[in-house]
Design a protein around this motif. Structure first.
Motif, PDB file in Angstrom:
ATOM      1  N   SER A  49      20.316 -79.191  28.985  1.00  0.00           N
ATOM      2  CA  SER A  49      20.254 -80.101  27.851  1.00  0.00           C
ATOM      3  C   SER A  49      18.804 -80.299  27.437  1.00  0.00           C
ATOM      4  N   CYS A  50      18.611 -80.652  26.185  1.00  0.00           N
ATOM      5  CA  CYS A  50      17.270 -81.037  25.749  1.00  0.00           C
ATOM      6  C   CYS A  50      17.366 -81.923  24.524  1.00  0.00           C
ATOM      7  N   ILE A  51      16.272 -82.613  24.250  1.00  0.00           N
ATOM      8  CA  ILE A  51      16.198 -83.500  23.102  1.00  0.00           C
ATOM      9  C   ILE A  51      14.804 -83.449  22.526  1.00  0.00           C
ATOM     10  N   GLY A  52      14.718 -83.456  21.193  1.00  0.00           N
ATOM     11  CA  GLY A  52      13.439 -83.448  20.521  1.00  0.00           C
ATOM     12  C   GLY A  52      12.979 -84.864  20.226  1.00  0.00           C
ATOM     13  N   SER A  53      11.675 -85.082  20.325  1.00  0.00           N
ATOM     14  CA  SER A  53      11.159 -86.437  20.140  1.00  0.00           C
ATOM     15  C   SER A  53      11.126 -86.853  18.685  1.00  0.00           C
ATOM     16  N   SER A  54      10.871 -85.919  17.785  1.00  0.00           N
ATOM     17  CA  SER A  54      10.677 -86.290  16.387  1.00  0.00           C
ATOM     18  C   SER A  54      11.982 -86.370  15.610  1.00  0.00           C
ATOM     19  N   ASP A  55      12.916 -85.465  15.898  1.00  0.00           N
ATOM     20  CA  ASP A  55      14.157 -85.455  15.124  1.00  0.00           C
ATOM     21  C   ASP A  55      15.371 -85.919  15.932  1.00  0.00           C
ATOM     22  N   GLY A  56      15.200 -86.039  17.243  1.00  0.00           N
ATOM     23  CA  GLY A  56      16.307 -86.476  18.077  1.00  0.00           C
ATOM     24  C   GLY A  56      17.407 -85.452  18.239  1.00  0.00           C
ATOM     25  N   ASN A  57      17.146 -84.233  17.778  1.00  0.00           N
ATOM     26  CA  ASN A  57      18.171 -83.199  17.933  1.00  0.00           C
ATOM     27  C   ASN A  57      18.410 -82.917  19.405  1.00  0.00           C
ATOM     28  N   THR A  58      19.650 -82.644  19.730  1.00  0.00           N
ATOM     29  CA  THR A  58      20.025 -82.387  21.119  1.00  0.00           C
ATOM     30  C   THR A  58      20.713 -81.040  21.251  1.00  0.00           C
ATOM     31  N   TRP A  59      20.691 -80.549  22.456  1.00  0.00           N
ATOM     32  CA  TRP A  59      21.373 -79.294  22.788  1.00  0.00           C
ATOM     33  C   TRP A  59      21.965 -79.440  24.180  1.00  0.00           C
ATOM     34  N   TYR A  60      23.160 -78.841  24.341  1.00  0.00           N
ATOM     35  CA  TYR A  60      23.827 -78.870  25.638  1.00  0.00           C
ATOM     36  C   TYR A  60      24.338 -77.483  25.993  1.00  0.00           C
ATOM     37  N   THR A  69      25.332 -86.608  28.368  1.00  0.00           N
ATOM     38  CA  THR A  69      24.696 -87.080  27.145  1.00  0.00           C
ATOM     39  C   THR A  69      23.226 -87.329  27.415  1.00  0.00           C
ATOM     40  N   VAL A  70      22.384 -86.774  26.555  1.00  0.00           N
ATOM     41  CA  VAL A  70      20.940 -86.959  26.694  1.00  0.00           C
ATOM     42  C   VAL A  70      20.476 -87.968  25.662  1.00  0.00           C
ATOM     43  N   GLY A  71      19.576 -88.835  26.067  1.00  0.00           N
ATOM     44  CA  GLY A  71      19.018 -89.833  25.159  1.00  0.00           C
ATOM     45  C   GLY A  71      17.559 -90.046  25.485  1.00  0.00           C
ATOM     46  N   SER A  72      16.864 -90.729  24.594  1.00  0.00           N
ATOM     47  CA  SER A  72      15.438 -90.903  24.808  1.00  0.00           C
ATOM     48  C   SER A  72      14.965 -92.252  24.327  1.00  0.00           C
ATOM     49  N   ASP A  73      13.877 -92.685  24.922  1.00  0.00           N
ATOM     50  CA  ASP A  73      13.131 -93.861  24.474  1.00  0.00           C
ATOM     51  C   ASP A  73      11.727 -93.354  24.198  1.00  0.00           C
ATOM     52  N   ASN A  74      11.450 -93.016  22.933  1.00  0.00           N
ATOM     53  CA  ASN A  74      10.169 -92.393  22.616  1.00  0.00           C
ATOM     54  C   ASN A  74       8.991 -93.312  22.873  1.00  0.00           C
ATOM     55  N   THR A  75       9.223 -94.604  22.746  1.00  0.00           N
ATOM     56  CA  THR A  75       8.128 -95.543  23.001  1.00  0.00           C
ATOM     57  C   THR A  75       7.647 -95.428  24.439  1.00  0.00           C
ATOM     58  N   GLU A  76       8.593 -95.277  25.332  1.00  0.00           N
ATOM     59  CA  GLU A  76       8.266 -95.184  26.751  1.00  0.00           C
ATOM     60  C   GLU A  76       8.136 -93.738  27.222  1.00  0.00           C
ATOM     61  N   LYS A  77       8.364 -92.775  26.319  1.00  0.00           N
ATOM     62  CA  LYS A  77       8.373 -91.357  26.677  1.00  0.00           C
ATOM     63  C   LYS A  77       9.274 -91.150  27.904  1.00  0.00           C
ATOM     64  N   THR A  78      10.468 -91.670  27.788  1.00  0.00           N
ATOM     65  CA  THR A  78      11.464 -91.546  28.852  1.00  0.00           C
ATOM     66  C   THR A  78      12.727 -90.928  28.281  1.00  0.00           C
ATOM     67  N   VAL A  79      13.273 -90.005  29.020  1.00  0.00           N
ATOM     68  CA  VAL A  79      14.508 -89.350  28.614  1.00  0.00           C
ATOM     69  C   VAL A  79      15.551 -89.602  29.695  1.00  0.00           C
ATOM     70  N   TYR A  80      16.783 -89.807  29.260  1.00  0.00           N
ATOM     71  CA  TYR A  80      17.868 -90.086  30.171  1.00  0.00           C
ATOM     72  C   TYR A  80      18.911 -88.971  30.089  1.00  0.00           C
TER      73      TYR A  80
END
Length: 118
Positions: A49-60, A69-80
């Motif tokens: 899986s991956c997620i982009g920081s700018s567009d939030g696009n995901t891949w599985y 499910t992948v998600g992110s908190d760009n403020t904290e530079k944390t991905v779940y």
């Protein structure tokens, strides 16, 4: 120095859920992608899986689509990575990798072990 800290691994029963986190520090670029990989015993590391920081696009990968499910908190530079309906074949060491879209450099985390018991 750029550091990635993966956490959240552990032992879980088949059908259960687990949530992994990957926190990046020392990284100031705003355009990057964070991917999750795993390596099962005796097998090659695979991207799941991956997620982009700018567009939030995901891949599985097909093996996890619909369950993870992948998600992110760009403020904290944390991905779940929320992992549901886990199967014994999901047992692996899970790694996160940050890919800078400016420098094209990759940074790996240390890995966290997820064991799914049947």
């Amino acid at each position: 120095d750029v550091q990635l800290q993966a956490s959240g691994g552990g032992l879980v029963q088949a059908g259960g859920s687990q949530r992994l986190s990957c926190a990046a520090s020392g990284f100031t670029d705003d355009d990057y992608a964070i991917g999750w990989f795993r390596q099962a015993p005796g097998k090659e590391r695979e991207g799941i899986s991956c997620i982009g920081s700018s567009d939030g696009n995901t891949w599985y990968a097909d093996s996890v689509k619909g369950r993870f499910t992948v998600g992110s908190d760009n403020t904290e530079k944390t991905v779940y990575l929320q992992m549901n309906s886990l199967k014994p074949e999901d047992t692996a060491v899970y790694y996160c990798k940050l890919h800078s879209l400016y420098t094209l450099r990759d940074y790996w985390g240390q890995g966290t072990l997820v064991t799914v018991s049947s």
